[in-house]
Design a protein around this motif. Structure first.
Motif, PDB file in Angstrom:
ATOM      1  N   LEU A 190       0.739  -1.120   0.198  1.00 48.57           N
ATOM      2  CA  LEU A 190       0.249  -0.159   0.046  1.00 48.57           C
ATOM      3  C   LEU A 190       0.910   1.706   0.200  1.00 48.57           C
ATOM      4  CD1 LEU A 190      -2.714  -0.681   2.351  1.00 48.57           C
ATOM      5  CD2 LEU A 190      -3.086  -1.118  -0.070  1.00 48.57           C
ATOM      6  N   PHE A 191       1.648   1.134   0.520  1.00 48.88           N
ATOM      7  CA  PHE A 191       2.381   2.377   0.814  1.00 48.88           C
ATOM      8  C   PHE A 191       3.474   2.726  -1.019  1.00 48.88           C
ATOM      9  CE2 PHE A 191       7.331   4.223   0.884  1.00 48.88           C
ATOM     10  CZ  PHE A 191       6.715   5.190   1.558  1.00 48.88           C
ATOM     11  N   SER A 192       4.132   1.577  -1.152  1.00 45.14           N
ATOM     12  CA  SER A 192       4.702   1.894  -2.958  1.00 45.14           C
ATOM     13  C   SER A 192       3.297   2.452  -3.594  1.00 45.14           C
ATOM     14  CB  SER A 192       4.872   0.296  -3.276  1.00 45.14           C
ATOM     15  OG  SER A 192       3.790  -0.563  -3.393  1.00 45.14           O
ATOM     16  N   LEU A 193       1.986   1.931  -3.579  1.00 45.00           N
ATOM     17  CA  LEU A 193       0.631   2.013  -4.155  1.00 45.00           C
ATOM     18  C   LEU A 193       0.357   3.661  -4.351  1.00 45.00           C
ATOM     19  CD1 LEU A 193      -1.370  -0.458  -3.745  1.00 45.00           C
ATOM     20  CD2 LEU A 193      -0.240   0.355  -6.330  1.00 45.00           C
ATOM     21  N   SER A 194       0.359   4.502  -2.653  1.00 49.63           N
ATOM     22  CA  SER A 194       0.632   5.789  -2.037  1.00 49.63           C
ATOM     23  C   SER A 194       1.492   6.703  -2.788  1.00 49.63           C
ATOM     24  CB  SER A 194      -0.149   5.753  -0.732  1.00 49.63           C
ATOM     25  OG  SER A 194       1.109   5.578  -0.312  1.00 49.63           O
ATOM     26  N   LYS A 195       2.397   6.309  -2.774  1.00 52.53           N
ATOM     27  CA  LYS A 195       3.536   6.859  -3.204  1.00 52.53           C
ATOM     28  C   LYS A 195       4.067   7.134  -5.325  1.00 52.53           C
ATOM     29  CE  LYS A 195       5.031   8.074   0.843  1.00 52.53           C
ATOM     30  NZ  LYS A 195       4.477   9.326   0.882  1.00 52.53           N
ATOM     31  N   GLU A 216      -7.669   5.797  -7.291  1.00 50.71           N
ATOM     32  CA  GLU A 216      -8.125   5.143  -5.884  1.00 50.71           C
ATOM     33  C   GLU A 216      -7.447   3.832  -5.994  1.00 50.71           C
ATOM     34  OE1 GLU A 216     -11.848   4.105  -5.250  1.00 50.71           O
ATOM     35  OE2 GLU A 216     -12.070   2.616  -7.710  1.00 50.71           O
ATOM     36  N   ILE A 217      -7.020   3.764  -4.459  1.00 51.92           N
ATOM     37  CA  ILE A 217      -6.809   2.230  -3.895  1.00 51.92           C
ATOM     38  C   ILE A 217      -7.907   1.569  -3.838  1.00 51.92           C
ATOM     39  CG2 ILE A 217      -5.054   0.801  -2.754  1.00 51.92           C
ATOM     40  CD1 ILE A 217      -3.352   3.419  -3.189  1.00 51.92           C
ATOM     41  N   VAL A 218      -9.018   0.686  -3.988  1.00 51.07           N
ATOM     42  CA  VAL A 218      -9.636  -0.758  -3.819  1.00 51.07           C
ATOM     43  C   VAL A 218      -9.054  -1.874  -2.993  1.00 51.07           C
ATOM     44  CG1 VAL A 218     -12.184  -1.376  -4.342  1.00 51.07           C
ATOM     45  CG2 VAL A 218     -11.542   0.713  -5.412  1.00 51.07           C
ATOM     46  N   ILE A 222      -3.819  -2.663   9.478  1.00 47.83           N
ATOM     47  CA  ILE A 222      -2.767  -1.630   8.623  1.00 47.83           C
ATOM     48  C   ILE A 222      -3.398  -0.757   7.092  1.00 47.83           C
ATOM     49  CG2 ILE A 222      -0.753  -1.879   7.115  1.00 47.83           C
ATOM     50  CD1 ILE A 222      -0.035  -4.882   9.110  1.00 47.83           C
ATOM     51  N   ALA A 223      -3.966  -1.511   7.212  1.00 48.58           N
ATOM     52  CA  ALA A 223      -4.680  -0.973   5.350  1.00 48.58           C
ATOM     53  C   ALA A 223      -4.930   0.307   6.140  1.00 48.58           C
ATOM     54  CB  ALA A 223      -6.191  -1.833   5.105  1.00 48.58           C
ATOM     55  N   LYS A 224      -5.700   0.927   7.427  1.00 50.54           N
ATOM     56  CA  LYS A 224      -6.689   1.061   7.783  1.00 50.54           C
ATOM     57  C   LYS A 224      -6.451   3.173   8.114  1.00 50.54           C
ATOM     58  CE  LYS A 224     -10.493   2.624   9.106  1.00 50.54           C
ATOM     59  NZ  LYS A 224     -11.686   3.028   8.487  1.00 50.54           N
ATOM     60  N   GLN A 225      -4.728   2.781   8.007  1.00 48.20           N
ATOM     61  CA  GLN A 225      -3.644   3.901   8.102  1.00 48.20           C
ATOM     62  C   GLN A 225      -3.874   4.130   7.119  1.00 48.20           C
ATOM     63  OE1 GLN A 225       0.213   1.829   9.926  1.00 48.20           O
ATOM     64  NE2 GLN A 225      -0.803   0.273  10.624  1.00 48.20           N
ATOM     65  N   PHE A 226      -3.765   3.984   5.725  1.00 51.47           N
ATOM     66  CA  PHE A 226      -3.414   5.135   4.457  1.00 51.47           C
ATOM     67  C   PHE A 226      -5.162   5.146   3.746  1.00 51.47           C
ATOM     68  CE2 PHE A 226      -0.467   1.335   5.167  1.00 51.47           C
ATOM     69  CZ  PHE A 226       0.604   2.345   3.848  1.00 51.47           C
ATOM     70  N   LYS A 227      -5.083   6.551   4.008  1.00 55.24           N
ATOM     71  CA  LYS A 227      -6.088   7.977   3.938  1.00 55.24           C
ATOM     72  C   LYS A 227      -6.610   7.120   2.723  1.00 55.24           C
ATOM     73  CE  LYS A 227      -5.046  11.009   7.595  1.00 55.24           C
ATOM     74  NZ  LYS A 227      -4.917  12.214   7.443  1.00 55.24           N
ATOM     75  N   ASN A 228      -6.157   7.067   1.723  1.00 62.15           N
ATOM     76  CA  ASN A 228      -6.676   6.752   0.421  1.00 62.15           C
ATOM     77  C   ASN A 228      -6.424   5.426  -0.291  1.00 62.15           C
ATOM     78  OD1 ASN A 228      -3.330   6.130   0.482  1.00 62.15           O
ATOM     79  ND2 ASN A 228      -3.035   6.920  -1.372  1.00 62.15           N
TER      80      ASN A 228
END
Length: 318
Positions: free
Chosen positions: A24-29, A38-40, A53-59
């Motif tokens: 998810l970090f790589s996708l958010s960058k 968007e990331i589903v 862990i996934a809830k940490q990413f707002k996007n």
């Protein structure tokens, strides 16, 4: 006013707490405009810390898979139906994507309207585990032999909806099945080597064996569904393999030890002959140790693929 998403990324996750953060970090960058993708994440009944862990990413938009509906295809289809964008990219929860991944996928489909899908290669994430590195080396050597794969691909949502999404009846092989159905309808798909993602491969012999058994089951289903995609030998692989092996063992029945040794040598030879070109690729990029372990892997692969094929054929499919 919020901009409309141009591309949606769908990921399914089941007990992925060890890998989901990096994914998810790589996708958010991504260097793609943040307000245009968007990331589903479809949480497939995880019982670990995946959701937390996934809830940490707002996007990241998290969708919990419907109770009592499991498998790989079902949650992917859930992600497709809930995705907002006209283009849907797929990757796995144990993958890390480069910053330009979404841009490359999107730009190709935007600039090549004749194509409905594009995908690329998988590069193994190097670890301290020998088995994981061997599995990764084999995966890299295979390249695009099996066509586009969901750890690294993007489709037009309209084409997916027309083709009834991923087949939920398949044990494995949902990727080639979808691709073959699209091609059969006249759609064009593209494989590009320079579009890659990093993938973490299986690290235990147990998980590898389980996967190969399931792969055999899925292969039996694919052969029944797409017989023209397989040769006569492949269509009768499991039965032909066992008949030939038993015949040769009977010939060598003068000694149980000789019969056993003969069977092992035959299996190894059978695995090697089928993969000479693949073994050359593996040796070219690796060392002798990786090559020898790869030979052992192929040996195990053929045994449990065959068990999986025969088991699936023994079932009365509806």
């Amino acid at each position: 006013m919020r901009k409309k998403n141009k591309i949606s990324v769908v990921i399914i996750a089941y007990n992925s707490e060890k890998t989901i953060y990096k994914c998810l970090f790589s996708l958010s960058k991504q260097n793609f405009p943040k307000e245009e993708y968007e990331i589903v994440l479809v949480n497939d009944h995880s019982t670990d810390k995946t959701y937390k862990i996934a809830k940490q990413f707002k996007n990241v938009r998290i969708i919990n898979q419907i109770e009592n509906i499991h498998g790989i295809s079902n949650p992917r289809n859930t992600g497709i139906k809930n995705a907002e964008a006209p283009i849907i990219a797929f990757t796995d929860s144990d993958c890390i994507v480069p910053r330009n991944w979404l841009s490359k996928l999107y730009n190709f489909l935007k600039n090549n309207p004749d194509f409905v899908a594009v995908g690329g290669s998988l590069k193994a994430i190097k670890t301290s585990g020998v088995l994981s590195n061997v599995d990764g080396s084999i995966g890299e050597a295979y390249g695009n032999i099996s066509g586009l794969a969901t750890p690294n691909t993007a489709y037009l949502k309209s084409a997916l909806l027309k083709e009834q999404l991923f087949d939920t009846q398949l044990i494995t092989g949902e990727d080639p099945d979808l691709n073959w159905r699209l091609e059969k309808k006249g759609y064009k798909l593209k494989y590009l080597e320079n579009i890659y993602v990093k993938h973490l491969w299986r690290s235990s012999l147990k998980s590898f064996i389980q996967h190969q058994f399931n792969y055999g089951r899925g292969r039996a289903q694919l052969i029944k569904k797409h017989p023209k995609k397989y040769s006569v030998l492949e269509r009768n692989f499991g039965v032909s393999f066992l008949i030939l092996l038993i015949t040769l063992m009977i010939i060598a029945l003068k000694s149980i030890f000789i019969s056993f040794l003969f069977a092992i040598l035959f299996l190894i030879l059978f695995s090697l002959v089928r993969r000479l070109n693949l073994l050359k690729k593996i040796y070219k990029k690796n060392n002798l140790k990786i090559l020898l372990i790869s030979i052992f892997y192929f040996f195990i692969t053929d045994i449990f693929n065959t068990f999986g094929i025969l088991y699936q054929k023994s079932l009365k499919e509806k």
